[in-house]
Each structure stands twice: as C-alpha cells, then as structure tokens.
Design a protein around this motif. Structure first.
Motif, short mmCIF file in Angstrom:
data_model
loop_
_atom_site.label_atom_id
_atom_site.label_comp_id
_atom_site.label_asym_id
_atom_site.label_seq_id
_atom_site.Cartn_x
_atom_site.Cartn_y
_atom_site.Cartn_z
N UNK A 21 -3.62 -1.80 -11.56
CA UNK A 21 -4.95 -2.27 -12.00
C UNK A 21 -5.08 -3.78 -11.81
N UNK A 22 -4.02 -4.50 -12.14
CA UNK A 22 -4.05 -5.96 -11.97
C UNK A 22 -4.14 -6.32 -10.49
N UNK A 23 -3.35 -5.62 -9.66
CA UNK A 23 -3.40 -5.86 -8.23
C UNK A 23 -4.78 -5.57 -7.65
N UNK A 24 -5.41 -4.48 -8.10
CA UNK A 24 -6.75 -4.13 -7.61
C UNK A 24 -7.77 -5.20 -8.01
N UNK A 25 -7.65 -5.71 -9.24
CA UNK A 25 -8.55 -6.78 -9.67
C UNK A 25 -8.43 -7.98 -8.72
N UNK A 26 -7.22 -8.34 -8.36
CA UNK A 26 -7.02 -9.49 -7.48
C UNK A 26 -7.56 -9.21 -6.07
N UNK A 44 1.15 -0.28 -2.56
CA UNK A 44 0.70 0.47 -1.39
C UNK A 44 0.28 1.88 -1.77
N UNK A 45 1.07 2.51 -2.66
CA UNK A 45 0.75 3.87 -3.11
C UNK A 45 -0.58 3.90 -3.87
N UNK A 46 -0.96 2.76 -4.45
CA UNK A 46 -2.23 2.66 -5.16
C UNK A 46 -3.38 2.35 -4.19
N UNK A 47 -3.06 2.30 -2.90
CA UNK A 47 -4.08 2.08 -1.89
C UNK A 47 -4.45 0.63 -1.67
N UNK A 48 -3.59 -0.29 -2.11
CA UNK A 48 -3.89 -1.72 -2.01
C UNK A 48 -3.20 -2.32 -0.79
N UNK A 49 -3.87 -3.24 -0.09
CA UNK A 49 -3.21 -3.93 1.01
C UNK A 49 -2.19 -4.92 0.45
N UNK A 50 -0.99 -4.89 1.02
CA UNK A 50 0.07 -5.78 0.52
C UNK A 50 0.97 -6.20 1.67
N UNK A 51 1.32 -7.47 1.68
CA UNK A 51 2.20 -8.03 2.70
C UNK A 51 3.62 -8.08 2.16
N UNK A 52 4.57 -7.65 2.96
CA UNK A 52 5.97 -7.68 2.55
C UNK A 52 6.49 -9.11 2.57
N UNK A 53 7.31 -9.44 1.57
CA UNK A 53 7.99 -10.75 1.56
C UNK A 53 8.76 -10.95 2.86
N UNK A 54 9.37 -9.88 3.37
CA UNK A 54 10.13 -9.98 4.63
C UNK A 54 9.25 -10.40 5.79
N UNK A 55 7.97 -10.00 5.77
CA UNK A 55 7.05 -10.43 6.83
C UNK A 55 6.70 -11.91 6.69
N UNK A 56 6.69 -12.41 5.45
CA UNK A 56 6.41 -13.84 5.22
C UNK A 56 7.60 -14.68 5.63
#
Length: 198
Positions: A21-26, A44-56
């Motif tokens: 819920x917090x991630x969706x708000x952001x 990701x399972x909640x359907x939110x776009x997220x970048x992996x730390x490894x990609x950063x």
C-alpha cells in the motif's frame, strides 16, 4: 532544502506490513521505487514497477546477500547534499541519481536470539546494509527522508498529502527516531555477544 518532493525511493524491509500500500501510494505520485530481494518481489507481485538495486549498481548481490546496497551508486544517492552544487555535480559526473526517501527496517536479531540459534547462525542475522542506509539517510536529513518502521508509513502519507512533500522538521524528527533505533539495535547485539562464548 525545506520541502522535499519524493520522486525516488529505496525500499528494503524485513517487516513487509503495509509495504504494498505504501509503495502504491508512492508510485501513484510518480515516485520510482528501487528495491532488493524479497521486498522487490512483493512489490512486483503487487503489480508495482520496481527497479532492482542490482540494476542501479550494475553489480549482483554477493556473499549470500551480505553485500547488496553497499555501493557508491546507492550511498552516493543517499548522502549527497542537494543544496551543495559540488555534490550534485559529482553525482552527474558519475551517473548517480539521488534518492529522496529510504524505507528500511532491520533483520530481526531479537527473534534470532529468542530462537536460541548458535553464535554463528545468530551473527548471520546481524544487519549491516540496513543500519548503514538508515544512518546515512538520517545524517543527511536536510536532503532526504528516512522511514525506519511500518508504523510511520501513515504519517509519511499524511505529510505528503498535506504538504506535497516532506518538510525539514518532519525529516529531522524521523532522523532522530532512526538514530535511537540503530543505537538500540547495536546495544542489543553488544549485549548478546558479550554474554555468549565464541
């Protein structure tokens, strides 16, 4: 910087209560989420776009997860003073993007002790990257906000809804809470190690 817009956040938590819920708000407010391991999977399972730390970092997690976030592309983005043009120029020179919010809670060392794990197994539950990010963010509260526990999600949400960002006063308050939390965490580990033979 007084009012801090939240456009990039790193989330890496043991206690995932209220995280989706917090991630969706952001995300709904155009905030990029960066995350690790189980936290990233839950987002990701909640359907939110997220970048992996490894990609950063352009570097994989190593040593069984002991080293994930200890990298200049993470800590440069956390520790840069956004009011210092030299800091911002350094970020640009190295292709580092600043963070605005760090949401981290720690491995549950108290739970490991309560389970009666042997010393070597218990030591594996001592968080290193988490306290490092918490302390770095708390130190740099003039430019970034630390969120050390799910109990503060609602307060952060209200702050952003009311002000359009996070005020300096609020960020200082969160930094103070965080330094208290990390000192208590270290005190617990100190007590455990002093009472248990190698």
């Amino acid at each position: 910087m007084n009012l801090l817009p939240v456009k990039r956040a790193i989330l890496s938590v043991t206690d995932k209560t209220g995280l989706a819920e917090f991630g969706k708000f952001l995300v709904d407010r155009d905030c990029e989420l960066v995350s690790t391991g189980g936290t990233k999977k839950m987002l990701k399972d909640a359907g939110l776009p997220v970048t992996s730390v490894s990609d950063v970092t352009d570097f994989p997690e190593i040593l069984g997860g002991r080293v994930k976030t200890l990298h200049p592309h993470i800590h440069g983005g956390i520790l840069a003073d956004k009011d210092d043009e030299a800091h911002m120029e350094t970020l640009r020179d190295f292709g580092i993007e600043p963070f605005d919010l760090v949401c981290v809670n720690l491995y549950n060392f108290a739970d490991a002790v309560a389970k009666g794990l042997d010393l070597k197994a218990a030591v594996e539950q001592i968080d290193i990257g988490g306290p490092t990010m918490l302390r770095a963010t708390a130190k740099n509260f003039h430019s970034i906000c630390v969120v050390p526990d799910p109990q503060y999600y609602e307060t952060v949400v209200k702050e952003i809804e009311e002000h359009g960002g996070l005020t300096l006063e609020f960020r200082k308050e969160m930094a103070t809470l965080t330094f208290r939390l990390t000192s208590e965490y270290d005190a617990m580990i100190t007590k455990y190690l002093s009472e248990n033979d190698a």
